[in-house]
Design a protein around this motif. Structure first.
Motif, short mmCIF file in Angstrom:
data_model
loop_
_atom_site.label_atom_id
_atom_site.label_comp_id
_atom_site.label_asym_id
_atom_site.label_seq_id
_atom_site.Cartn_x
_atom_site.Cartn_y
_atom_site.Cartn_z
N GLN A 12 1.20 4.18 13.00
CA GLN A 12 0.98 3.39 11.80
C GLN A 12 2.30 2.86 11.24
N ARG A 13 3.28 3.76 11.12
CA ARG A 13 4.52 3.41 10.43
C ARG A 13 5.36 2.38 11.19
N PRO A 30 -5.25 1.73 6.66
CA PRO A 30 -5.00 2.70 7.72
C PRO A 30 -6.28 3.04 8.50
N TYR A 55 -0.38 -10.01 -2.36
CA TYR A 55 -1.60 -9.99 -3.19
C TYR A 55 -1.22 -9.66 -4.63
N SER A 56 -0.28 -8.71 -4.79
CA SER A 56 0.28 -8.41 -6.11
C SER A 56 1.62 -7.72 -5.90
N HIS A 57 2.45 -7.71 -6.94
CA HIS A 57 3.80 -7.15 -6.76
C HIS A 57 4.31 -6.52 -8.04
N THR A 58 5.32 -5.68 -7.91
CA THR A 58 5.93 -5.01 -9.06
C THR A 58 7.39 -4.75 -8.75
N ALA A 75 8.00 -3.74 -4.92
CA ALA A 75 6.91 -3.22 -4.10
C ALA A 75 5.72 -4.16 -4.24
N ALA A 76 4.78 -4.05 -3.31
CA ALA A 76 3.67 -5.01 -3.30
C ALA A 76 2.45 -4.45 -2.62
N LEU A 77 1.33 -5.09 -2.90
CA LEU A 77 0.17 -5.01 -2.04
C LEU A 77 0.16 -6.31 -1.26
N LEU A 85 -5.58 -4.85 2.97
CA LEU A 85 -4.41 -4.77 2.10
C LEU A 85 -3.53 -3.64 2.59
N ALA A 87 -0.06 -1.26 1.16
CA ALA A 87 0.93 -0.97 0.11
C ALA A 87 2.28 -0.83 0.76
N THR A 88 3.31 -1.46 0.21
CA THR A 88 4.60 -1.52 0.88
C THR A 88 5.72 -1.88 -0.09
N GLN A 89 6.93 -1.59 0.29
CA GLN A 89 8.06 -2.17 -0.44
C GLN A 89 8.38 -3.53 0.15
N TYR A 124 7.41 0.77 7.82
CA TYR A 124 7.34 -0.66 7.55
C TYR A 124 7.71 -1.01 6.13
N LEU B 147 0.63 -3.02 -10.14
CA LEU B 147 0.07 -3.93 -9.13
C LEU B 147 -1.30 -4.46 -9.58
N ASP B 199 7.48 -3.16 -13.63
CA ASP B 199 7.10 -4.50 -14.08
C ASP B 199 5.69 -4.88 -13.62
#
Lengths: 132, 383
Positions: A12-13, A30, A55-58, A75-77, A85, A87-89, A124, B147, B199
């Motif tokens: 996976q990684r 996964p 899709y979204s981020h922070t 980080a983001a989806l 989807l 989840a990742t940096q 990843y 998110l 954020d």
């Protein structure tokens, strides 16, 4: 700190291997034992291409132990082209650059370290898609 | 199934209690609740607690607490479901009494968080997410909610400041709650200027790490006797789950477990969302409160934030929420929060809510784990 808990996720990684449902065609990451859509147990390994869109981020400012040395980090989806989807940096990007819909691609990067003489965990992350 | 009544409540102030440990906090809330119920023992104790192993190095917490409260020998068990631990413990207490197995039980929620600081607490809180696929990427619990919030802002064309009204409401209501941690009002401007933790989530949008314990006594009608006439009754109780990871849900902005538990509880209590006079949601972050209002059928999809902007969640609004300060301003001792919610709703339904009293006959609480993987809904009715 356990080596095995990271080793057993290497498919996976490092290669974004998930599963595809042989009955309804759903592509899942996964991996799972049961298809959430049709409840089939007939799931086979499937390799995702690692291309998608944000899709979204922070941006994380207050991080958990082990990550506090990296702040601030984005980080983001990410919505993969195949559907799921993830989840990742985000990497190779300034913290104010990501936007919803940004095309991104998978790369392999360092996820965290366990102290100066401890294990380094790779996996990843996603970066803005390079131009062809 | 038998009827289940709340015949006693107890709570400690929510604070950074440097001088008190988990057993101390829990036992003092138990003694208060026992005294109020006019009893000195119970058939069982259900302890809602999320993180005592991670944060204080103490497991087998329920036996420790039973002994320290002078109830050595009593059946006691800890219940863990991250942020929903308190609500899940209430659910087990309810099942024990409703089923006829026990006549009188205690449900205690407790969390001791101030012994560790910043990153260590963030690491502990992140254990409520998917460790292999979320936490490993450095996603804090605030980041996971960020998110959701960012996508919600994008889908419904909202700004960060629009979410301020949840925190403003909670802080205003906490002013009159002596057990609350932050008893001062805040402004939309302060919300906008607050430091970001992930954020677009800021400090004034995150429920604070805190210590505290709350206890309720649950009795069957037989055990309650004449007290049943003056006691709040639990008329609906339901727990549902969803995928732990955001990425494993078809639509991350729709809280399926919240919808499922709320609708089961409505059906059991024989009420519709319109008949809920007061709601204590899981407002660990404003986005979670907004999504809970929507999934519970109290606001149309995409309208949860607008409900707050229009003042409908205030004490005098259509559906008052966080009436004693909620997780945001009462404070958020994680595994205790779900029991605090029941204590506060019982105060409201008994007419003991002081300056924050709402005219209410039917109220609802909701306790949520992580970003929505466990949801516990309870519906209570006034005496």
């Amino acid at each position: 700190m356990s080596l095995a808990k990271h080793w057993r996720l290497q498919q996976q990684r490092y290669r974004l291997i998930g599963v595809q449902c042989e009955d309804c065609g759903a592509k899942l990451l996964p991996r799972r034992l049961v298809c959430p859509q049709c409840k089939s147990h007939n799931l086979q390994p499937y390799s995702f291409k690692g291309q998608g869109m944000v899709y979204s981020h922070t941006v994380v400012y207050d991080a958990p132990s082990g990550y506090d040395g990296y702040v601030p980090y984005p980080a983001a989806l990410v919505r993969l082209d195949e559907g799921p989807l993830v989840a990742t940096q985000l990497t190779d990007v300034d913290i104010d650059e990501p936007y919803i819909g940004m095309p991104v691609e998978m790369v392999t990067r360092r996820l965290r370290e366990h102290g100066e003489s401890g294990m380094i965990v790779y996996g990843y992350k996603f970066r803005p898609k390079l131009k062809d | 199934m038998r009827r289940v009544y709340i015949t006693g409540i107890g709570q400690t102030p929510v604070r950074e209690h440097w001088d008190r440990s988990a057993r101390d906090l829990a036992a003092s809330s138990i003694l208060q609740a026992l005294e109020q119920a006019g009893i000195d023992k119970a058939d069982a104790i259900y302890v809602g607690n999320a993180l005592s192993g991670e944060l204080t190095g103490q497991e087998q917490l329920a036996a420790l607490i039973a002994d320290f409260a002078g109830l050595t020998g009593t059946e006691a068990i800890r219940v863990e479901a991250a942020g929903a631990s308190g609500g899940a413990a209430v659910r087990l207490g309810y099942l024990a009494v409703a089923s006829g197995v026990h006549d009188t039980v205690l449900v205690t929620g407790v969390e001791k968080m101030s012994d560790l600081s910043g990153p260590a607490v963030e690491e502990a809180l992140a254990t409520s997410t998917d460790e292999e696929y979320e936490a490993i990427h450095g996603l804090s619990i605030a980041a996971s909610h960020a998110l959701l919030m960012r996508r919600y802002m994008y889908d419904y064309d909202l700004e960060r400041r629009d979410f301020a009204h949840f925190s403003v409401n909670s802080h205003r209501n906490a002013v009159n709650n002596e057990y609350a941690m932050f008893r001062r009002p805040i402004t939309v401007e302060a919300f906008e200027k607050a430091r970001l933790v992930a954020d677009p989530i800021s400090l004034l949008d995150s429920a604070p790490v805190a210590d505290g314990a709350a206890t309720i006594v649950l009795c069957s009608d037989k055990a309650a006797g004449k007290r049943a006439n003056s006691s709040v009754e639990i008329t609906g109780s339901a727990l549902a789950t969803d995928a732990v990871a955001l990425h494993d849900r078809p639509n991350p902005l729709f809280l399926r477990a919240v919808q499922e538990s709320a609708h089961k509880a409505y059906a059991q209590a024989g009420v519709t969302p319109k008949q809920i006079d007061i709601f204590e949601p899981h407002d660990a972050f404003a986005i979670l409160a907004a999504l809970s209002l929507e999934a519970s059928g109290l606001a149309p999809e995409g309208e949860g934030v607008r409900l707050a902007m229009e003042g409908e969640i205030a004490l005098e609004g259509r559906i008052p929420i966080c009436t004693m300060g909620g997780q945001k301003a009462r404070g958020y001792p994680v595994g205790a929060a779900g029991v605090y919610q029941i204590v506060e709703l019982a105060q409201q339904l008994r007419g003991d809510a002081g300056a924050n009293q709402v005219d209410a006959r039917v109220g609802m609480t909701q306790s949520i784990g992580g970003t929505g993987a466990t949801a516990v809904t309870h519906i209570l009715r006034s005496p």
